[in-house]
Motif scaffolding. Sequence first.
Motif, short mmCIF file in Angstrom:
data_model
loop_
_atom_site.label_atom_id
_atom_site.label_comp_id
_atom_site.label_asym_id
_atom_site.label_seq_id
_atom_site.Cartn_x
_atom_site.Cartn_y
_atom_site.Cartn_z
N LYS A 42 0.83 -1.20 0.00
CA LYS A 42 0.00 0.00 0.00
C LYS A 42 0.87 1.26 0.00
CE LYS A 42 -3.95 2.17 2.25
NZ LYS A 42 -3.41 3.52 2.13
N LEU A 43 1.94 1.24 0.82
CA LEU A 43 2.82 2.40 0.88
C LEU A 43 3.49 2.65 -0.47
CD1 LEU A 43 4.23 4.61 2.49
CD2 LEU A 43 5.91 2.92 3.22
N LEU A 44 3.95 1.59 -1.12
CA LEU A 44 4.58 1.74 -2.43
C LEU A 44 3.59 2.29 -3.46
CD1 LEU A 44 6.62 -1.59 -2.52
CD2 LEU A 44 7.60 0.71 -2.54
N LYS A 45 2.38 1.74 -3.46
CA LYS A 45 1.36 2.20 -4.41
C LYS A 45 0.98 3.65 -4.14
CE LYS A 45 0.34 -1.32 -7.14
NZ LYS A 45 0.35 -1.21 -8.60
N ASP A 46 0.79 3.98 -2.86
CA ASP A 46 0.44 5.36 -2.51
C ASP A 46 1.55 6.32 -2.92
OD1 ASP A 46 -1.93 4.54 -1.46
OD2 ASP A 46 -1.32 4.65 0.64
N SER A 47 2.81 5.93 -2.69
CA SER A 47 3.93 6.80 -3.06
C SER A 47 3.99 6.99 -4.56
CB SER A 47 5.25 6.18 -2.55
OG SER A 47 5.24 6.06 -1.14
N ALA A 107 8.37 2.54 -11.32
CA ALA A 107 9.24 1.58 -10.65
C ALA A 107 8.68 1.21 -9.28
CB ALA A 107 10.64 2.16 -10.50
N LEU A 108 8.13 2.19 -8.56
CA LEU A 108 7.52 1.90 -7.26
C LEU A 108 6.32 0.98 -7.42
CD1 LEU A 108 7.68 5.44 -5.60
CD2 LEU A 108 8.99 3.43 -4.93
N GLY A 109 5.51 1.21 -8.47
CA GLY A 109 4.38 0.33 -8.74
C GLY A 109 4.83 -1.08 -9.05
N ASP A 110 5.91 -1.21 -9.81
CA ASP A 110 6.44 -2.54 -10.13
C ASP A 110 6.91 -3.25 -8.86
OD1 ASP A 110 5.92 -2.07 -12.78
OD2 ASP A 110 7.98 -1.50 -13.29
N LEU A 111 7.58 -2.51 -7.97
CA LEU A 111 8.03 -3.11 -6.71
C LEU A 111 6.84 -3.60 -5.88
CD1 LEU A 111 10.87 -0.65 -5.62
CD2 LEU A 111 11.14 -3.04 -6.28
N ALA A 112 5.76 -2.82 -5.88
CA ALA A 112 4.55 -3.24 -5.15
C ALA A 112 4.03 -4.56 -5.71
CB ALA A 112 3.48 -2.16 -5.24
N SER A 113 4.06 -4.71 -7.03
CA SER A 113 3.59 -5.94 -7.65
C SER A 113 4.47 -7.12 -7.26
CB SER A 113 3.57 -5.79 -9.17
OG SER A 113 2.67 -4.79 -9.58
N VAL A 114 5.78 -6.89 -7.17
CA VAL A 114 6.71 -7.96 -6.77
C VAL A 114 6.40 -8.42 -5.35
CG1 VAL A 114 9.12 -8.48 -6.23
CG2 VAL A 114 8.57 -7.25 -8.33
#
Length: 483
Positions: free
Chosen positions: A18-23, A68-75
């Motif tokens: 959630k934090l990664l997606k929000d950021s 890139a942050l969205g991709d990390l959230a998916s990982v």
Amino acid sequence: MSETMLGLDPKDCLDLVKLLKDSAHRLEQSSSQLNQSVARTGWQGPDSQRFRAQWPGQRAQMLQTASALGDLASVVLRNVAEQERASAAEEGGGGLLDKLFDGAHGLWDDLTTGAGHIVTEVENGVGWLIERGPGAAFAKSGLNFLDQLNHLGVMGADALAGKPPSMAGLVSQLALAAGTGLSAGVLGLSGGTINLNLFDDGSPKVGEPVPVGNNSERRVRLPSSLSEILGGVDDAYAMNGTAVSPDGDIRIVKIKQDDGSSAYIVNIPGTENWGINGNSNARDLTGNLMLVAGQSTTACQDVALAMHKAGIPPGAPVMMVGHSQGGMIAGQLASDPAFTSQFNVTNILTAGSPIDNDAIAPGIQVLGAQHHGDIVPKLDLGGMGADLGMPGPQPNVTLVTMDDPPRDTLGNILHYAPSPVGNLIQDVRDIGSNHANGSYQSDLANTSKYPPVGAYEQSPSMRPFLSADPSKVTAVDVPVGRK
């Protein structure tokens, strides 16, 4: 499963997702707002041309970082699904769980990453249209609608990932999506002749700090107690509509310490306009709905920019004080890692503010004052989730429920008069009195009646902010608003 997956806590990882997606979403929002500001700014000449030539590349970097942050959230979410599948397999199941997690993962990406890319592309088009004039209103209205749909999609994805939104937040988000959709629809059907401009939060407008003198109209209030500190919010309220702050004000008090450093109190007024159509004061009904829905608002950005304008250094102790929506703004900012990484917020004081939905950073000590009969702090339904679950207590947040203010002589006469009209008038008067900042200020002075208030006032974290020495206390008014 690899050794590195041992011990994975799904709940903690979902919080990280959630934090990664929000950021990522905040970066996308910021790039859009900056793009519009660059397009609107009246700046000509060689320097302007060089800046405008460099800006697209800078914005591209922001969007790449967001992606890139969205991709990390998916990982991370994929790893959670793998952990759950492995656990289910060990227990002899997993087929249905596999499909559920795969489906949730796919829907998460479709609703957040996919919608985010769509919004980003529309934002690029909006910037182009704003620069050239024709069609700007259509593009802006459509973008606002898409942005609110995106937030609604994120809520749905969070729910599927085991993080249901708050009930009040969901209702507010549905209202925002419906209102912006109606506005865009009416604008399109009318051929651009009717623009309702519903729930358009615009962009921040912050002026230069104006030192506060010690005359009868503008004086520096000494922060000698919690009651007097909350009185600083009244001082900020009083500046709205004046020549100094025509569209709203943030008063920032500076307290010089014995070692030569300084601490700061940021006073944030509440709702000052009940409009929903993008008026110049950003603390309006639009801001209220967005804050309950968990969104950052233009009013939040106003506060952060005002703090930068006032020159608050990164390590200086900061206390944020807000009444009503002002307290909501403080809670939202204190829940944002991007903000708390810039400012050393140690204390928050709110009065009549619904803050149960905020995930305020654990190192910040919070005191929330709420009158028993004040309906405003109850509007978040105590933080109740859409799944009807209630959040647990936050150890750094102290909520103090206070008795309602006594009725004055006129009120008693009206109330006990044998007249339904008199009773109705008194009931309306009670609503205003129970929520008034002045009533909260009076109760905060009664530390013997409310021991938690006295304990908070005497806590070590409050020491930098309390002073009765006029030589150590200065203040500035920072005019803020919306454009």
